[in-house]
Scaffold this motif. Sequence first.
Motif, PDB file in Angstrom:
ATOM      1  N   LYS A  38       0.809  -1.209   0.000  1.00 32.32           N
ATOM      2  CA  LYS A  38       0.000   0.000   0.000  1.00 32.32           C
ATOM      3  C   LYS A  38       0.850   1.270   0.000  1.00 32.32           C
ATOM      4  N   SER A  39       2.151   1.142   0.092  1.00 31.59           N
ATOM      5  CA  SER A  39       3.022   2.312   0.182  1.00 31.59           C
ATOM      6  C   SER A  39       3.180   2.969  -1.186  1.00 31.59           C
ATOM      7  N   ASP A  40       3.420   4.291  -1.175  1.00 32.89           N
ATOM      8  CA  ASP A  40       3.692   4.982  -2.429  1.00 32.89           C
ATOM      9  C   ASP A  40       5.186   5.264  -2.600  1.00 32.89           C
ATOM     10  N   PHE A  41       6.012   4.674  -1.726  1.00 34.48           N
ATOM     11  CA  PHE A  41       7.454   4.878  -1.856  1.00 34.48           C
ATOM     12  C   PHE A  41       7.995   4.081  -3.041  1.00 34.48           C
ATOM     13  N   VAL A  42       8.726   4.765  -3.920  1.00 31.58           N
ATOM     14  CA  VAL A  42       9.330   4.130  -5.090  1.00 31.58           C
ATOM     15  C   VAL A  42      10.838   4.347  -5.017  1.00 31.58           C
ATOM     16  N   PRO A  43      11.627   3.307  -4.771  1.00 25.52           N
ATOM     17  CA  PRO A  43      13.081   3.490  -4.704  1.00 25.52           C
ATOM     18  C   PRO A  43      13.637   3.982  -6.026  1.00 25.52           C
ATOM     19  N   GLY A  44      14.716   4.745  -5.947  1.00 26.75           N
ATOM     20  CA  GLY A  44      15.369   5.221  -7.158  1.00 26.75           C
ATOM     21  C   GLY A  44      15.898   4.087  -8.017  1.00 26.75           C
ATOM     22  N   ASP A  45      16.021   4.374  -9.315  1.00 24.16           N
ATOM     23  CA  ASP A  45      16.429   3.335 -10.262  1.00 24.16           C
ATOM     24  C   ASP A  45      17.928   3.092 -10.286  1.00 24.16           C
ATOM     25  N   GLU A  46      18.708   4.114 -10.108  1.00 27.99           N
ATOM     26  CA  GLU A  46      20.162   3.980 -10.249  1.00 27.99           C
ATOM     27  C   GLU A  46      20.848   4.221  -8.900  1.00 27.99           C
ATOM     28  N   ILE A  47      21.398   3.159  -8.350  1.00 28.95           N
ATOM     29  CA  ILE A  47      22.089   3.269  -7.069  1.00 28.95           C
ATOM     30  C   ILE A  47      23.445   3.934  -7.277  1.00 28.95           C
ATOM     31  N   PHE A  48      23.731   4.972  -6.497  1.00 28.43           N
ATOM     32  CA  PHE A  48      25.058   5.569  -6.584  1.00 28.43           C
ATOM     33  C   PHE A  48      25.821   5.484  -5.256  1.00 28.43           C
ATOM     34  N   PHE A  49      25.174   4.935  -4.235  1.00 25.79           N
ATOM     35  CA  PHE A  49      25.878   4.613  -2.996  1.00 25.79           C
ATOM     36  C   PHE A  49      25.102   3.530  -2.263  1.00 25.79           C
ATOM     37  N   GLU A  50      25.815   2.505  -1.818  1.00 21.24           N
ATOM     38  CA  GLU A  50      25.189   1.446  -1.018  1.00 21.24           C
ATOM     39  C   GLU A  50      26.251   0.827  -0.121  1.00 21.24           C
ATOM     40  N   ASP A  51      25.900   0.578   1.139  1.00 25.65           N
ATOM     41  CA  ASP A  51      26.828  -0.058   2.066  1.00 25.65           C
ATOM     42  C   ASP A  51      26.059  -0.971   3.006  1.00 25.65           C
ATOM     43  N   THR A  52      26.378  -2.264   2.947  1.00 23.96           N
ATOM     44  CA  THR A  52      25.811  -3.249   3.871  1.00 23.96           C
ATOM     45  C   THR A  52      26.801  -3.610   4.974  1.00 23.96           C
ATOM     46  N   PHE A  53      28.039  -3.125   4.854  1.00 28.57           N
ATOM     47  CA  PHE A  53      29.119  -3.339   5.840  1.00 28.57           C
ATOM     48  C   PHE A  53      29.563  -4.805   5.942  1.00 28.57           C
ATOM     49  N   GLU A  54      29.096  -5.632   5.001  1.00 29.29           N
ATOM     50  CA  GLU A  54      29.413  -7.065   5.069  1.00 29.29           C
ATOM     51  C   GLU A  54      30.909  -7.329   4.959  1.00 29.29           C
ATOM     52  N   ASN A  55      31.621  -6.510   4.187  1.00 27.56           N
ATOM     53  CA  ASN A  55      33.058  -6.765   3.959  1.00 27.56           C
ATOM     54  C   ASN A  55      33.963  -5.936   4.872  1.00 27.56           C
ATOM     55  N   GLU A  56      33.373  -5.280   5.863  1.00 25.20           N
ATOM     56  CA  GLU A  56      34.151  -4.435   6.764  1.00 25.20           C
ATOM     57  C   GLU A  56      34.684  -5.250   7.957  1.00 25.20           C
ATOM     58  N   GLN A  57      35.781  -4.768   8.535  1.00 22.61           N
ATOM     59  CA  GLN A  57      36.379  -5.412   9.700  1.00 22.61           C
ATOM     60  C   GLN A  57      35.728  -4.895  10.976  1.00 22.61           C
ATOM     61  N   MET A  58      35.396  -5.810  11.859  1.00 26.61           N
ATOM     62  CA  MET A  58      34.795  -5.437  13.133  1.00 26.61           C
ATOM     63  C   MET A  58      35.738  -4.522  13.913  1.00 26.61           C
ATOM     64  N   GLY A  59      35.175  -3.475  14.505  1.00 26.02           N
ATOM     65  CA  GLY A  59      35.949  -2.558  15.323  1.00 26.02           C
ATOM     66  C   GLY A  59      36.638  -1.450  14.556  1.00 26.02           C
ATOM     67  N   GLU A  60      36.642  -1.510  13.220  1.00 27.29           N
ATOM     68  CA  GLU A  60      37.275  -0.479  12.397  1.00 27.29           C
ATOM     69  C   GLU A  60      36.230   0.525  11.918  1.00 27.29           C
ATOM     70  N   PHE A  61      36.710   1.704  11.504  1.00 32.08           N
ATOM     71  CA  PHE A  61      35.795   2.669  10.914  1.00 32.08           C
ATOM     72  C   PHE A  61      35.514   2.243   9.475  1.00 32.08           C
ATOM     73  N   PRO A  62      34.242   2.251   9.028  1.00 36.31           N
ATOM     74  CA  PRO A  62      33.902   1.746   7.694  1.00 36.31           C
ATOM     75  C   PRO A  62      34.547   2.559   6.570  1.00 36.31           C
ATOM     76  N   ALA A  63      35.001   1.847   5.552  1.00 36.17           N
ATOM     77  CA  ALA A  63      35.822   2.450   4.504  1.00 36.17           C
ATOM     78  C   ALA A  63      35.062   3.444   3.632  1.00 36.17           C
ATOM     79  N   GLN A  64      33.738   3.294   3.507  1.00 38.65           N
ATOM     80  CA  GLN A  64      32.978   4.162   2.606  1.00 38.65           C
ATOM     81  C   GLN A  64      32.399   5.392   3.293  1.00 38.65           C
ATOM     82  N   TRP A  65      32.863   5.695   4.505  1.00 42.28           N
ATOM     83  CA  TRP A  65      32.277   6.785   5.274  1.00 42.28           C
ATOM     84  C   TRP A  65      33.335   7.775   5.723  1.00 42.28           C
ATOM     85  N   ASP A  66      32.855   8.988   6.000  1.00 44.41           N
ATOM     86  CA  ASP A  66      33.713  10.045   6.525  1.00 44.41           C
ATOM     87  C   ASP A  66      33.223  10.391   7.932  1.00 44.41           C
TER      88      ASP A  66
END
Length: 488
Positions: A160-188
């Motif tokens: 029932k939602s009217d939210f439509v995600p954008g078609d072209e992703i230009f940033f995404e981070d699931t943090f799956e490949n990051e090291q625990m305890g470190e600051f994530p590589a894709q962030w400032d």
Amino acid sequence: MKKLLTTIAVLAIVCSTANAQSFLDRLKDRAKEAAEQNISNKVEKGVNDLLDGNFGKKKDKKDKKADESAKQEASGTWTCEECGKTGNTGKFCADCGAKKPGASEVPAAKPAASAAWTCEECGKTGNTGNFCDDCGAKKPSGEAAPAPKPKKQTASEYAKSDFVPGDEIFFEDTFENEQMGEFPAQWDLMSGYAEVGSVDGRKVIAFTDDGFADIQPLMNDQQHFLPDVFTLEFDMYLQTGDGLGGDELEIAFGNPDLPNWNGRVEYVVVSFRDDGYSRYGWTVQKPNGGDDITGEKYMGLDESGTPLKDGWNHFAFSFNKRAFKGYVNGVRVMSVPTAKVPSHFWFNHGGQYKYACISNVRLAKGAVPLYDRLSSDGKIITYAITFETGKADLKPESMVEIGRIAKLMQDNPGISFEVQGHCDATGSDKVNDPLSQKRAEAIVAALVEQGIAQARLTPVGKGSHVPIASNSTDEGRAKNRRVEFVKK
């Protein structure tokens, strides 16, 4: 009183001596006195007890019921107060399904194995009556049980939602490949402290140092990376419990090229306490620099009528040139028709909360109508249909896009699709190939549930064999994880 006089008459016949007569006279006087004092019931009980002893009369119904209850309590059985069924052993009556008084205090006796059956609702085995001892579900008939229905992949609140995600992703981070305890590589990191952590089995950006931090996606131009049509999505984990603390996340949108306050042209604040209290508030500047638009909603966790739920919650925003909307778990909770155009955003977190974190952050450019994309490309590429990690289970928010595809096919009955599932190069083909096939089949099943004929849909798993971007970067891998609807 009449019964009492009858009893006295009987005693008069039995007792023939003068002493007996004297006894009866005294008994009459006492009975008269008892009646005057409104306690004749006590005298009557005494006389009845005497008669029971002399003549072997049966006890009254009340005493009989008490004795019966005592016997049943000793044997572990009970009598239903609703229908009178005796000999019950479980928490619910075997005949009518009524709950046993104080069922939680008395364990159910084991039923006879010869007539035992297993409850289809809760799985309780060894039931002997017409209703389950544990949950009260009715015993299935002797007919063969119907085949279990397939697990539904739909979620009505998202459909029932009217939210439509954008078609072209230009940033995404699931943090799956990051090291625990470190600051994530894709962030400032702008201020405070944050690190990669884990919540509920999922990697996250955790705000662990007193909860204070300002973080922003790492871009080539930190002040100008949002287009004038975009969507932002992320997840937060919310849980109640004494001593967990409080959470406050500000999603701040700025534009240094426009008049603003404190670098912001609009911001949304999500506040949460460990007792379940939650507030969603916003402040937005109008494009002409007029009055600010403010608003707020209070959404207790799991309260009736509010979208928040226990566990992971999905937050989303859409901006379309001037219209600014906010969503919680697919439900629109904010809608501002005119707002200044932001050029960048950041997260500002405050509060000491055990589960202070964000996860699964995604930015995408605005959507192009599906039919226009199909007409120009002969296919529709979408990133709005997503799955649980390593599984073919559709995430609930995927139903928005699936609903759009279903509507397109209903409006254009001549269109048929090959539904393709694509993976990135993470993992082996042995895993990715069958997984992509199962995911394509799950999409087809969801569309069939929406009323689309299965003959118009062909599921095909492509694995990681047809990339459209490099698998050496996070952005490239995000683009390769996609679903394509190719016109047949």
